[in-house]
Design a protein around this motif. Structure first.
Motif, PDB file in Angstrom:
ATOM      1  N   GLU A   1       5.506  71.222   7.917  1.00 15.44           N
ATOM      2  CA  GLU A   1       6.548  72.187   7.637  1.00 15.44           C
ATOM      3  C   GLU A   1       7.934  71.582   7.891  1.00 15.44           C
ATOM      4  OE1 GLU A   1       5.769  75.690   9.866  1.00 15.44           O
ATOM      5  OE2 GLU A   1       3.818  76.027   8.937  1.00 15.44           O
TER       6      GLU A   1
ATOM      7  N   THR B   1      10.005  70.876   5.048  1.00 11.07           N
ATOM      8  CA  THR B   1      10.704  70.946   3.770  1.00 11.07           C
ATOM      9  C   THR B   1      12.157  71.327   3.936  1.00 11.07           C
ATOM     10  OG1 THR B   1       8.614  71.554   2.724  1.00 11.07           O
ATOM     11  CG2 THR B   1      10.636  71.949   1.478  1.00 11.07           C
ATOM     12  N   GLU B   2      12.435  72.317   4.770  1.00 12.49           N
ATOM     13  CA  GLU B   2      13.798  72.802   4.927  1.00 12.49           C
ATOM     14  C   GLU B   2      14.522  72.178   6.115  1.00 12.49           C
ATOM     15  OE1 GLU B   2      13.395  74.567   1.552  1.00 12.49           O
ATOM     16  OE2 GLU B   2      15.267  74.697   2.668  1.00 12.49           O
ATOM     17  N   ARG B   3      13.899  71.240   6.782  1.00 12.34           N
ATOM     18  CA  ARG B   3      14.539  70.621   7.938  1.00 12.34           C
ATOM     19  C   ARG B   3      15.634  69.661   7.478  1.00 12.34           C
ATOM     20  NH1 ARG B   3      12.619  74.369  10.151  1.00 12.34           N
ATOM     21  NH2 ARG B   3      11.012  74.340  11.769  1.00 12.34           N
ATOM     22  N   ARG B   4      16.757  69.712   8.167  1.00  9.05           N
ATOM     23  CA  ARG B   4      17.915  68.895   7.790  1.00  9.05           C
ATOM     24  C   ARG B   4      18.094  67.748   8.786  1.00  9.05           C
ATOM     25  NH1 ARG B   4      19.212  74.116   7.622  1.00  9.05           N
ATOM     26  NH2 ARG B   4      20.280  73.993   9.640  1.00  9.05           N
TER      27      ARG B   4
ATOM     28  N   ARG C   1      15.479  67.228   4.236  1.00  8.09           N
ATOM     29  CA  ARG C   1      16.727  67.218   3.487  1.00  8.09           C
ATOM     30  C   ARG C   1      17.684  66.316   4.261  1.00  8.09           C
ATOM     31  NH1 ARG C   1      19.429  72.871   3.143  1.00  8.09           N
ATOM     32  NH2 ARG C   1      17.353  73.328   2.334  1.00  8.09           N
TER      33      ARG C   1
END
Length: 227
Positions: A2, A4-7, A31
């Motif tokens: 999980e 995908t949205e980690r910056r 990202r």
């Protein structure tokens, strides 16, 4: 995974290294935003609110140690510091100003990705709802708000310092080996980073009192407060 949205903010002035790090982390589902100097890094951390920062020590403008100090003062965020091989001074100062982990150049991209993922997992775990407070003698740890007081005076800890203190406080007066602390707090499977543990213990003593944590030479550390 999980992520995908980690910056991730990558701060590196060597374009070839920056591009390689960014490519590997994007392949892991992160990202990634890349900047190449100190002032741009502080601004990117402020506006982009990354989940993890990969930060080189040697940068134009001002160095990575100052970047780490400034971004941690604004908003605690996990930082993986990149240092020149064998540069002990940069390593120790980096950990002192709030870096959570470090790697020496040259490094394996696979290992870097594993370290970044470990920092993200630890940050996610810290956000899970937990009971509010631990009281041990004059030490108070508010886990929901991630605040620490000793003798009524608040101490400002980095995310890793807080997690390490909570782990020690869960087993007061019990000696925990450095290798176990590395596994439980940092998520490392090997014992190659014991200096990281030592540096964070030193920071806790500086902020909360030299009498707080006992060293058992050759073994590990124990929290020495009354139950």
């Amino acid at each position: 995974m999980e992520t995908t949205e980690r910056r991730v903010l990558v701060v590196e002035d060597d374009r070839a290294i920056a591009d390689a790090v960014a490519a590997r982390l994007r392949a892991e589902g992160f990202r990634v935003h890349v900047v190449g100097d100190g002032p741009a890094a502080v601004e990117a951390a402020r506006t982009g609110r990354p989940d993890v920062v990969v930060l080189d020590v040697m940068l134009p403008g001002f160095d990575g140690l100052e970047v780490c100090r400034r971004i941690q003062a604004e908003r605690p965020v996990p930082v993986l510091m990149l240092t020149a091989r064998g540069d002990e001074t940069d390593l120790l100062v980096g950990l002192a100003v709030g870096a959570d982990d470090y790697m020496s150049k040259p490094f394996s991209m696979r290992e870097l990705a594993a370290r970044v993922n470990a920092l993200v997992r630890r940050a996610d775990k810290a956000r899970v709802t937990v009971e509010n407070a631990i009281h041990l003698g004059d030490l108070e740890i508010n886990r929901a708000e991630r605040r620490v007081f000793r003798g009524g005076v608040e101490a400002h800890l980095t995310p890793t310092e807080f997690d390490l203190l909570v782990h020690l406080a869960g087993r007061p007066r019990t000696v925990l080996p450095r290798e176990r602390l590395l596994a439980d707090v940092w998520g490392w499977a090997d014992a190659s980073g014991t200096r990281t543990v030592d540096s964070h213990i030193k920071a806790l003593r500086r902020k909360l009192g030299a009498d707080l944590i006992r060293t058992v030479h050759g073994v590990g550390y124990a929290l020495e407060v009354d139950r």
